[in-house]
Scaffold this motif. Sequence first.
Motif, mmCIF file in Angstrom:
data_model
loop_
_atom_site.group_PDB
_atom_site.id
_atom_site.type_symbol
_atom_site.label_atom_id
_atom_site.label_comp_id
_atom_site.label_asym_id
_atom_site.label_seq_id
_atom_site.Cartn_x
_atom_site.Cartn_y
_atom_site.Cartn_z
ATOM 1 N N ASP A 1 0.820 -1.213 0.000
ATOM 2 C CA ASP A 1 0.000 0.000 0.000
ATOM 3 C C ASP A 1 0.853 1.262 0.000
ATOM 4 O OD1 ASP A 1 0.201 -1.335 2.704
ATOM 5 O OD2 ASP A 1 -0.418 0.661 3.355
ATOM 6 N N ALA B 1 1.677 1.948 -3.554
ATOM 7 C CA ALA B 1 0.513 2.521 -4.243
ATOM 8 C C ALA B 1 0.355 3.994 -3.893
ATOM 9 C CB ALA B 1 -0.749 1.747 -3.871
ATOM 10 N N LYS B 2 0.556 4.310 -2.618
ATOM 11 C CA LYS B 2 0.391 5.702 -2.196
ATOM 12 C C LYS B 2 1.471 6.599 -2.774
ATOM 13 C CE LYS B 2 -0.546 4.201 2.079
ATOM 14 N NZ LYS B 2 -1.184 3.951 3.378
ATOM 15 N N VAL C 1 -14.381 -8.628 -5.369
ATOM 16 C CA VAL C 1 -14.466 -8.439 -3.917
ATOM 17 C C VAL C 1 -15.933 -8.361 -3.502
ATOM 18 C CG1 VAL C 1 -13.540 -7.162 -1.952
ATOM 19 C CG2 VAL C 1 -12.343 -7.070 -4.149
ATOM 20 N N GLY D 1 -19.321 -8.020 -1.536
ATOM 21 C CA GLY D 1 -19.706 -7.325 -0.308
ATOM 22 C C GLY D 1 -19.094 -5.942 -0.156
ATOM 23 N N VAL D 2 -18.219 -5.561 -1.098
ATOM 24 C CA VAL D 2 -17.611 -4.234 -1.018
ATOM 25 C C VAL D 2 -18.008 -3.462 -2.277
ATOM 26 C CG1 VAL D 2 -15.449 -2.941 -0.894
ATOM 27 C CG2 VAL D 2 -15.649 -5.138 0.291
ATOM 28 N N HIS E 1 -17.375 2.592 -2.609
ATOM 29 C CA HIS E 1 -16.724 2.616 -1.300
ATOM 30 C C HIS E 1 -15.230 2.297 -1.444
ATOM 31 C CE1 HIS E 1 -16.578 2.488 3.007
ATOM 32 N NE2 HIS E 1 -16.117 1.257 3.014
ATOM 33 N N PHE E 2 -14.942 1.316 -2.276
ATOM 34 C CA PHE E 2 -13.569 0.903 -2.533
ATOM 35 C C PHE E 2 -12.762 2.045 -3.143
ATOM 36 C CE2 PHE E 2 -11.056 -1.156 -6.137
ATOM 37 C CZ PHE E 2 -9.927 -1.423 -5.376
ATOM 38 N N MET F 1 -12.253 4.869 -0.611
ATOM 39 C CA MET F 1 -11.250 4.511 0.410
ATOM 40 C C MET F 1 -9.843 4.595 -0.162
ATOM 41 S SD MET F 1 -12.224 1.221 2.673
ATOM 42 C CE MET F 1 -10.821 1.077 3.767
ATOM 43 N N SER F 2 -9.719 4.084 -1.375
ATOM 44 C CA SER F 2 -8.434 4.067 -2.038
ATOM 45 C C SER F 2 -7.932 5.498 -2.277
ATOM 46 C CB SER F 2 -8.615 3.306 -3.355
ATOM 47 O OG SER F 2 -7.491 3.436 -4.155
ATOM 48 N N ALA G 1 -7.053 7.273 0.929
ATOM 49 C CA ALA G 1 -5.800 6.777 1.516
ATOM 50 C C ALA G 1 -4.607 7.496 0.875
ATOM 51 C CB ALA G 1 -5.691 5.271 1.310
ATOM 52 N N VAL G 2 -4.696 7.691 -0.436
ATOM 53 C CA VAL G 2 -3.610 8.377 -1.153
ATOM 54 C C VAL G 2 -3.563 9.855 -0.756
ATOM 55 C CG1 VAL G 2 -2.734 9.022 -3.443
ATOM 56 C CG2 VAL G 2 -3.670 6.733 -3.058
ATOM 57 N N VAL H 1 -17.282 -4.686 -6.096
ATOM 58 C CA VAL H 1 -16.064 -4.579 -6.891
ATOM 59 C C VAL H 1 -15.882 -5.800 -7.811
ATOM 60 C CG1 VAL H 1 -13.544 -4.319 -6.838
ATOM 61 C CG2 VAL H 1 -14.949 -3.232 -5.071
ATOM 62 N N GLN I 1 -9.797 3.109 -11.953
ATOM 63 C CA GLN I 1 -9.000 3.281 -10.726
ATOM 64 C C GLN I 1 -7.740 4.085 -11.014
ATOM 65 O OE1 GLN I 1 -8.429 -0.733 -9.165
ATOM 66 N NE2 GLN I 1 -10.572 -1.139 -9.591
ATOM 67 N N LEU J 1 -6.785 7.604 -9.260
ATOM 68 C CA LEU J 1 -5.588 7.741 -8.412
ATOM 69 C C LEU J 1 -4.470 8.580 -9.039
ATOM 70 C CD1 LEU J 1 -5.383 4.094 -6.995
ATOM 71 C CD2 LEU J 1 -6.342 6.101 -5.884
#
Lengths: 251, 440
Positions: A79, A82-83, A96, A98-99, A103-104, A107-108, A111-112, A148, A164, A168
């Motif tokens: 991670d 990635a950041k 994925v 349930g996600v 939201h994914f 969050m991603s 985070a960055v 996802v 994505q 990002l």
Amino acid sequence: MTMLEIKNLHAKIEEKEVLKGLNFKVNAGEVHAIMGPNGSGKSSFSKIIAGHPAYTVTAGEVLYEINFKMKNLLELSVDERAKEGVFLAMQYPIEVPGVSNFHFLQMSYNAVLKHHGSEEFSENDFRIFVKEKMKLLQMREDFLDRDVNVGFSGGEKKRNEILQMAVLSPRLCILDETDSGLDIDSLKIVGEGVNKLRSKNNAIILITHYQRLLDFIRPDFVHIYADGKIQQTGGPELALKLEKQGYDWLK
Amino acid sequence: MNLTDDFQNLNSLPTTKSFQAWRSLAQKKVTELPFPTRKQEEWKYTNLDELKATSWQSNFGTTAIGQKDNLQAEYSKFLLSQFETISFINGSYQKATLQSLPVRFTSELSETEFHTYFSSFLTEDYFELLNRAWSQEGLIIEIPAGKSYDKPLCIDFYYSSSDLKKEPLAAHPRIFINVGASANLKLIFRTFGKESYFNNLVARVNLAKDSHVEFVNFQANFNSSYSFTNIDFSLAENSTLKSFNISLSGKLNRERLNIRHQGHGASSFCYGAYLTQEQAQSDHYTNIEHLVGQGKSVQLYKGLLSDESRAVFNGRVFIAPGAIKTDSTQLNNNLLLSSKAEIDSKPQLEILADDVKATHGTTVGQLDEEEIFYLQSRGISKTAAIQLLARGFVFEILSHVEDKMLQTWLKSQLAETLNDLKISDDQQSHSPVQKSLEKK
């Protein structure tokens, strides 16, 4: 300016040696294509750069420019890489359940942002932001509310990867067989999407088996990869040669 | 005091003759029966030694606790305006909380009425007998035919020590609910508290023809507490039951769920999500009986086990002779977040009819390394990735909750527990097991 420099990289997965002294250098603003026969371990290379835990680096180094300094990328967790702007568009994007995609992505992205000391985006602001990016890839909005990659077609999964990437804005983008499983229309959309994201500040590495993606995204360099290292480097004409003659002449 | 000691004090309290007689039978039987041990099939994976060894006290009377303002104020923080609430605090029913609901008490029943609710039949189930032996007052709710309540009816069991002596409290509430024909009810049981207690609940719910019930058993217990729910649903023709068991904390949460499909075309959907941590245990015993045909039953239980916690899923499906065209599925999926966590999953199918469909399966595994890598490769930390995946895994259960407000509330409760989840790195590999049986 050099963004990525790989020196004599050796790596293995379980007991199998996959990289056997790879040397590779990428500058900001460049597009590199890495081509090679199926099963030659091109994907291993991309996963090692992203930090997949199944691989062990046994020798060599991977240097990556962070704040104008070349840093040892291998010391960073998945991670953290990635950041710092390393992005891998996967050959087989993971489902994925349930996600939600929204939201994914949020969050991603947050985070960055957080890593770089910026304020995180609220749900509303992010929704506006991500919808803009989706237009680039001609994706319907309902993709945001689905889990996802769950139930996505092959082409939809690949578009989701590039979405994505668009969100990002990574500096080093590795596209692993993004063209596989895409029909010609999707290929065009994905190709155009990538071209719009291309800039003098980022670099793109296209890993592919076929020439056809390169019709849409024109590379500056083409490398032929086999047996764990780069065998030959040239310009776009090298890809055309491969298209005509296959990989057999390499042996 | 021991769980079966000293019924004298209880029996000296005034009550009706029939009630006393009904209770005495159970007192006699439960004294004769040995306390359950792991030698019994139903308790093979659940150790009750500590429950047995603990000295419990009973709370007699019904109003004393309600006068304690502190306790009321403390409890009132948990009340939700969206729910119609009936509460039991430290095992005592709070008359003050009575709303405009059709609620009655067993002490108000005439002799004839008494026998419609209280059968003299003695069950073999130890904790149900114990509940009966200690019964003081039962709560009766009659939902009239055709009636539909928008607000979920919430029955709270709240425990807090503020005014009690040192011994932890054992309480044995009993609830009867009759849901009239074509009526619609959303029912929630919430058990929670701030000290050690033993909540030994027995509930009976009858669903009349074409009625619909959505039921949630929400367990967020204090970590040294025992909470047992023994609930029995009887399903008449074309009635539908949706049952959710959400088990978030407590030393031992147990639900014994009996569902009898008595009318043609009845459906039951049972879902469970258990998040066990530290040394907690969650124990599910389901017993779905298809007594007539054209019925449908679905069971989906998902567990997320960390630390040294344990869970048991004991799922029985019985299809009686002649119950043709029955369609039954059962699935129990578990994620172990620690190598010291343990799940014992035991499906039990007894199919005595032809032309039925019955499947079952169990999976046990860890979070997928590739999924963790994928999320991490997008900048999400490993801990956050694991939490996100764990959430995705258990939230599937909540997606089946029909009432949106209830769903939102449950999501927030689960999210809170998931945020506190400790992630251990010592995940070992277990091979997933998937079994399926089809009989045509």
